[in-house]
Design an enzyme around this catalytic site. Structure first.
Site, mmCIF file in Angstrom:
data_model
loop_
_atom_site.group_PDB
_atom_site.id
_atom_site.type_symbol
_atom_site.label_atom_id
_atom_site.label_comp_id
_atom_site.label_asym_id
_atom_site.label_seq_id
_atom_site.Cartn_x
_atom_site.Cartn_y
_atom_site.Cartn_z
ATOM 1 N N TYR A 44 25.998 -50.167 67.453
ATOM 2 C CA TYR A 44 25.433 -48.990 68.113
ATOM 3 C C TYR A 44 24.543 -48.172 67.170
ATOM 4 O O TYR A 44 23.570 -47.548 67.607
ATOM 5 C CB TYR A 44 26.554 -48.079 68.611
ATOM 6 C CG TYR A 44 27.334 -48.620 69.789
ATOM 7 C CD1 TYR A 44 27.081 -49.873 70.330
ATOM 8 C CD2 TYR A 44 28.336 -47.837 70.371
ATOM 9 C CE1 TYR A 44 27.796 -50.348 71.406
ATOM 10 C CE2 TYR A 44 29.066 -48.306 71.461
ATOM 11 C CZ TYR A 44 28.795 -49.565 71.965
ATOM 12 O OH TYR A 44 29.516 -50.026 73.029
ATOM 13 N N ASN A 58 15.279 -2.362 63.572
ATOM 14 C CA ASN A 58 15.930 -2.769 64.816
ATOM 15 C C ASN A 58 15.280 -4.038 65.358
ATOM 16 O O ASN A 58 14.117 -4.033 65.737
ATOM 17 C CB ASN A 58 15.802 -1.640 65.857
ATOM 18 C CG ASN A 58 17.060 -1.483 66.665
ATOM 19 O OD1 ASN A 58 17.808 -2.437 66.850
ATOM 20 N ND2 ASN A 58 17.296 -0.279 67.161
ATOM 21 N N PHE A 73 17.491 -5.956 71.403
ATOM 22 C CA PHE A 73 17.872 -6.243 70.021
ATOM 23 C C PHE A 73 19.024 -7.239 69.923
ATOM 24 O O PHE A 73 19.344 -7.721 68.844
ATOM 25 C CB PHE A 73 18.300 -4.951 69.310
ATOM 26 C CG PHE A 73 19.309 -4.156 70.105
ATOM 27 C CD1 PHE A 73 20.609 -4.597 70.257
ATOM 28 C CD2 PHE A 73 18.938 -2.963 70.710
ATOM 29 C CE1 PHE A 73 21.533 -3.876 70.999
ATOM 30 C CE2 PHE A 73 19.861 -2.238 71.454
ATOM 31 C CZ PHE A 73 21.163 -2.697 71.599
ATOM 32 N N HIS A 107 22.194 2.064 56.037
ATOM 33 C CA HIS A 107 22.305 0.750 56.668
ATOM 34 C C HIS A 107 22.020 -0.400 55.686
ATOM 35 O O HIS A 107 22.221 -1.566 56.031
ATOM 36 C CB HIS A 107 21.352 0.649 57.858
ATOM 37 C CG HIS A 107 21.816 1.414 59.066
ATOM 38 N ND1 HIS A 107 22.302 2.692 58.995
ATOM 39 C CD2 HIS A 107 21.874 1.059 60.382
ATOM 40 C CE1 HIS A 107 22.633 3.111 60.210
ATOM 41 N NE2 HIS A 107 22.381 2.128 61.071
ATOM 42 N N TYR A 137 17.096 9.095 72.066
ATOM 43 C CA TYR A 137 17.917 8.357 71.102
ATOM 44 C C TYR A 137 17.088 7.828 69.935
ATOM 45 O O TYR A 137 16.037 7.222 70.121
ATOM 46 C CB TYR A 137 18.614 7.165 71.782
ATOM 47 C CG TYR A 137 19.313 6.246 70.801
ATOM 48 C CD1 TYR A 137 20.519 6.624 70.223
ATOM 49 C CD2 TYR A 137 18.747 5.032 70.423
ATOM 50 C CE1 TYR A 137 21.157 5.803 69.306
ATOM 51 C CE2 TYR A 137 19.370 4.202 69.508
ATOM 52 C CZ TYR A 137 20.574 4.596 68.943
ATOM 53 O OH TYR A 137 21.195 3.793 68.029
ATOM 54 N N GLU A 171 28.808 -0.659 69.861
ATOM 55 C CA GLU A 171 28.248 -2.012 69.834
ATOM 56 C C GLU A 171 29.426 -2.975 69.978
ATOM 57 O O GLU A 171 29.894 -3.571 69.008
ATOM 58 C CB GLU A 171 27.486 -2.218 68.529
ATOM 59 C CG GLU A 171 26.311 -1.245 68.410
ATOM 60 C CD GLU A 171 25.843 -1.023 66.985
ATOM 61 O OE1 GLU A 171 26.364 -1.703 66.073
ATOM 62 O OE2 GLU A 171 24.970 -0.174 66.776
#
Length: 660
Positions: free
Chosen positions: A395, A307, A444, A194, A164, A529
Site C-alpha cells: 500500500y 487586536n 478577533f 498586555h 469600548y 472572554e
C-alpha cells in the site's frame, strides 16, 4: 561626529567619538568608564585600567582588533558589545543574534515594493515579505479608507461618546469610562500590560510576516488607526526593525493579544528590538539607528495594533506554504523509492482515478506517471524487472495517490481559509466610516485559522507516516532485495539503521502533536472572554509537524538515492536521475559508516528550498502539456494514458489480485 551604541553587562550606552582615529580599545574603555560612572560601586572595578575585555560586533558576533581604528572597523552608529573577561553571562541576557544567524548575514535591503490594500495579499506574498524580499507601501484607496475611519474616532473623542476601547477600559473594565485627558495613557498602558508573553522570540522572518500582516489588516480601514501612525509602522517594517516577540502567550480569542502587544511595544520604543544592522538592542536605540522615532499612540491606536488573529495567521501562512512544498516533493521522493523497490506503475492508471475523481488523488497519480512513464523517460531499472513474478505492490507505494492526494486537498482547503483570514478585518470595535459608527463584534476570534491549522497538521502528518514505512521497506532486505540497511559489510557498518529510527521517532512525536489544540478552551479575562481558540499553539505545532515531515522525507530521499547505488549501472528515468544528481551534489554515497546528521540536514535543506521540486518540475509540466486532455479508451495493453502502450515498468500488472 560618529557615535556607537555599546552593550556592557546588560546595559546599552551611546558613546560619541570625536575622532575616527580613536582605537577600538579606546571605545571599549570609554564604554566601561561610562558604565562605571552609572554604578554606585563602580561596577565592582577600582579603575578602567584594570578591566580586561574584548569587543565584538553585535551583527555577526565578529571579534574586533583592539588596535584598529573605529573609522576603519566600524560604521557610524554601529552596535558593538564589550565582553569583560571573567564575567558569567546572565541567564536572562538576550543574545546579540536570533537563531540561525548565518541566514541573516546576507540580508540586503530590498528595492521592490508590494502595495497593500487589505484585500489582495496572498500567502506567497506574505512569506516573501517575511524573507525580506519586499518593502511595503499603501495603495491610494487604502490611504483614503484609513483617513475616513480615523475621522470617526476623532469625532467620538471630541464628543466624549462612550465606546469600548476608545473611551472605556478593556475586557472586564469595559464599563469603566476614561477621561479624555487619560486616553493616550490608556493606550500605552494597554500595550505595556498586555506584553506578557514568554518563550523564545519569533525569528526575524516570522516577525516580519506578523508585522506585514498587521499592516495589511490596518490598511483595510476598519481599525481607526491614523494614517500618520500606520505610515510610521510601515517605515519600521521597511527598515527591518523587528520587535522582540515571545512565541507563547496567546489563547487566540480576543486576538493574539500578547504577541501583538510585544509588537506594538517595540513600535513605541520600549522593550527589545532586532535589525540586521544592530542585532538585539533596546527598541529606542534600534529605531534611532535607522533614523526613526517611536510611535506616539493616539486614542484607539494601541487597541488597533494588538487586536486580531495575525500571530495565528502569519504562522499559518508559513505552514501552508511549507506544507504545499513538501507535499509536491513527497510525490517525487515516493516515485524514486518505487523505482528502487521495482514497483509497478499500473496503480496510477488514469481510469482508476477517474472513477474516484478527487482532485488531489488525480494530481498525485499524474505526477507519478509524468516521472515514471517509460515511453517518455526510458528506465533501465524498470526494464530489468519486466518479467518478474511478484504480485501487487504494498500500500505504501500503490496507494500514494489516495494517501498523498488527501494531503493535497487538505492543504488547498486550509490555504483558502488562511487567504481569507489574511485579508479580513479582525479588530474590535470595528469602525464603519460609511455608517459613521463603531460596532463591537467577534472577528478577533481565532477559531477559523485554529481549526484549519489543526486539520493541516493531521493531514500533512500522513506524508511522514507513509514515508517512514517506505524507509522500512528500503532498509529491510527481505522486502527490498537490497543489502540490509543499504550498506555493504553489514555488521561492521550500520548504514541507515538509526536514520530509520529517527524517522520513526519523528512520526511518533507527530502523533501527539496532531492532537487538535482547538478542541480546548479556558475562560479568561474574568469570564468576559469565556471561549477561546488556542490557535497560537495550533499554528506553532502545525509548523513543528511540517518540519518533522520534511525531515522524514529527507531521510527517505537519502535512502532511495542510496538504494540506486546498488542497482547501478542501471539508470532510472531522466527526471529521477536529475533528482539523484541533485542529492549527490550535497551528499556523497555511503561506502562505509560516517557522521550522518549533516547529510540529513543537507537533504532537508534541499526540500525546504524546494530544490527537488525545481529539478523535477520542468519534466512534470512538459508531460502535462503533452497529455492534457488525456484520452479515455482502455485496451489490454494500455498504460495509464489511453494512447500509450504498456512499458517495462508495468511488469507485474494484471497478475496483482487479492487486494486485501
Amino acid at each position: 561626529m560618529p557615535r556607537y551604541t555599546v552593550h556592557v553587562r546588560g546595559e546599552w550606552l551611546a558613546v560619541p567619538c570625536l575622532s575616527s582615529t580613536n582605537t577600538i580599545e579606546w571605545l571599549g574603555k570609554e564604554a566601561v568608564r561610562r558604565y562605571m560612572k552609572n554604578k554606585p560601586d563602580n561596577g565592582g572595578f577600582a579603575s578602567v585600567e584594570e578591566v580586561k575585555f574584548y569587543i565584538r560586533r553585535c551583527k555577526g558576533l565578529g571579534l574586533l582588533d583592539l588596535d584598529d581604528t573605529v573609522g576603519d572597523a566600524l560604521e557610524d552608529n554601529e552596535f558593538v558589545e564589550v565582553v569583560i573577561e571573567g564575567d558569567i553571562m546572565s541567564p536572562d541576557f538576550i543574545p546579540s543574534q536570533p537563531e540561525g544567524v548565518h541566514l541573516y548575514s546576507k540580508y540586503r535591503e530590498p528595492e521592490q515594493y508590494i502595495s497593500l490594500d487589505g484585500n489582495s495579499l496572498t500567502t506567497e506574498d506574505l512569506v516573501n515579505l517575511g524573507k525580506g524580499l519586499y518593502k511595503i507601501k499603501l495603495t491610494p484607496e487604502a490611504e483614503a479608507k484609513v483617513k475616513q475611519s480615523r475621522e470617526v474616532i476623532e469625532r467620538i473623542v471630541k464628543e466624549q461618546t462612550v465606546v469600548y476601547g476608545i473611551t472605556t477600559g478593556f475586557g472586564k473594565f469595559a464599563r469603566t469610562v476614561i477621561p479624555n485627558s487619560n486616553l493616550r495613557e490608556l493606550q500605552v498602558n494597554l500595550v505595556r500590560s498586555h506584553s506578557a508573553g514568554v518563550g523564545k522570540p519569533l525569528t526575524p522572518e516570522r516577525t516580519r510576516m506578523l508585522l506585514a500582516l498587521r499592516i495589511n489588516v490596518l490598511a483595510k480601514g476598519y481599525s481607526g488607526i491614523s494614517l500618520e501612525t500606520l505610515e510610521q509602522v510601515i517605515e519600521v517594517f521597511n527598515a527591518s526593525c523587528l520587535p522582540y516577540i515571545p512565541e507563547k502567550g496567546t489563547v487566540g480569542a480576543s486576538g493574539d493579544l500578547a504577541p501583538l502587544s510585544h509588537l506594538a511595544l517595540g513600535l513605541i520604543g520600549e522593550g527589545k528590538m532586532w535589525s540586521p544592522k544592530s542585532g538585539w538592542a533596546d527598541a529606542k536605540y534600534v529605531l534611532e539607528a535607522h533614523g526613526l522615532k517611536p510611535i506616539t499612540l493616539k486614542p484607539k491606536e494601541g487597541l488597533a495594533l494588538i487586536n486580531g488573529t495575525q500571530m495565528i495567521t502569519s504562522l499559518g501562512c508559513e505552514a501552508v506554504e511549507r506544507a504545499g512544498a513538501i507535499a509536491r516533493q513527497a510525490d517525487i521522493i515516493a516515485a524514486l523509492t518505487l523505482e528502487v523497490l521495482k514497483g509497478t506503475t499500473r496503480a496510477f492508471d488514469t481510469d482508476i482515478h477517474a472513477v474516484r475523481p478527487h482532485r488531489g488523488q488525480a494530481e498525485v497519480a499524474f505526477r507519478f506517471r509524468s516521472l515514471l512513464d517509460s515511453d517518455h523517460h526510458p528506465s533501465e531499472i524498470a526494464e530489468s524487472h519486466r518479467f518478474c513474478d511478484r504480485v501487487q505492490d504494498a500500500y505504501t507505494m500503490r496507494c500514494c495517490p489516495q494517501v498523498h492526494g488527501i494531503v493535497n486537498d487538505t492543504i488547498a482547503f486550509v490555504k483558502d481559509i488562511i487567504t481569507t483570514e489574511i485579508n479580513s478585518a479582525t479588530d474590535n470595535p470595528m469602525v464603519f466610516a460609511e455608517r459613521e459608527e463603531t460596532i463591537s463584534g467577534g472577528n478577533f476570534h481565532g477559531e477559523y485559522p485554529a481549526k484549519a491549522l489543526d486539520y493541516l497538521a493531521i493531514g500533512v502528518h500522513e506524508l511522514a507516516a507513509i514515508s517512514e514505512r517506505r524507509i522500512e521497506r528500503l532498509c529491510n532486505p527481505s522486502l527490498s532485495e537490497l543489502p540490509a540497511f543499504l550498506v555493504t559489510e553489514g555488521g561492521l557498518n550500520s548504514g541507515f539503521m538509526i536514520a530509520h529510527c529517527t524517522a520513526a521517532a519523528l512520526v511518533s512525536e507527530n502523533k501527539a502533536l496532531c492532537h487538535p489544540s482547538s478542541v480546548d478552551s479556558l475562560s479568561t479575562s474574568a469570564a468576559t472572554e469565556d471561549h477561546v481558540s488556542m490557535g497560537g499553539w495550533a499554528a506553532r505545532k502545525a509548523l513543528r509537524v511540517i518540519e518533522h515531515v520534511e525531515q522524514v522525507l529527507a531521510i527517505e530521499l537519502l535512502a532511495a538515492c542510496q538504494g540506486i547505488e546498488f542497482l547501478r549501472p542501471l539508470r532510472t528515468t531522466t527526471p529521477l536521475e536529475k533528482v539523484y544528481d541533485l542529492v549527490r551534489s550535497v551528499v556523497r554515497p555511503w561506502i562505509k559508516d560516517r557522521f550522518m546528521a549533516p547529510d540529513i540536514e543537507a537533504a532537508h535543506r534541499l526540500l525546504v528550498e524546494q530544490k527537488v521540486w525545481e529539478v523535477a518540475k520542468p519534466y512534470i509540466e512538459k508531460y502535462r502539456r503533452e497529455h492534457i486532455p488525456e484520452s479515455r479508451p482502455i485496451s489490454p495493453t494500455a498504460f495509464s494514458l489511453g494512447s500509450l502502450k504498456m512499458s517495462a515498468d508495468d511488469c507485474h500488472d494484471h497478475r496483482h489480485q487479492n487486494d486485501l
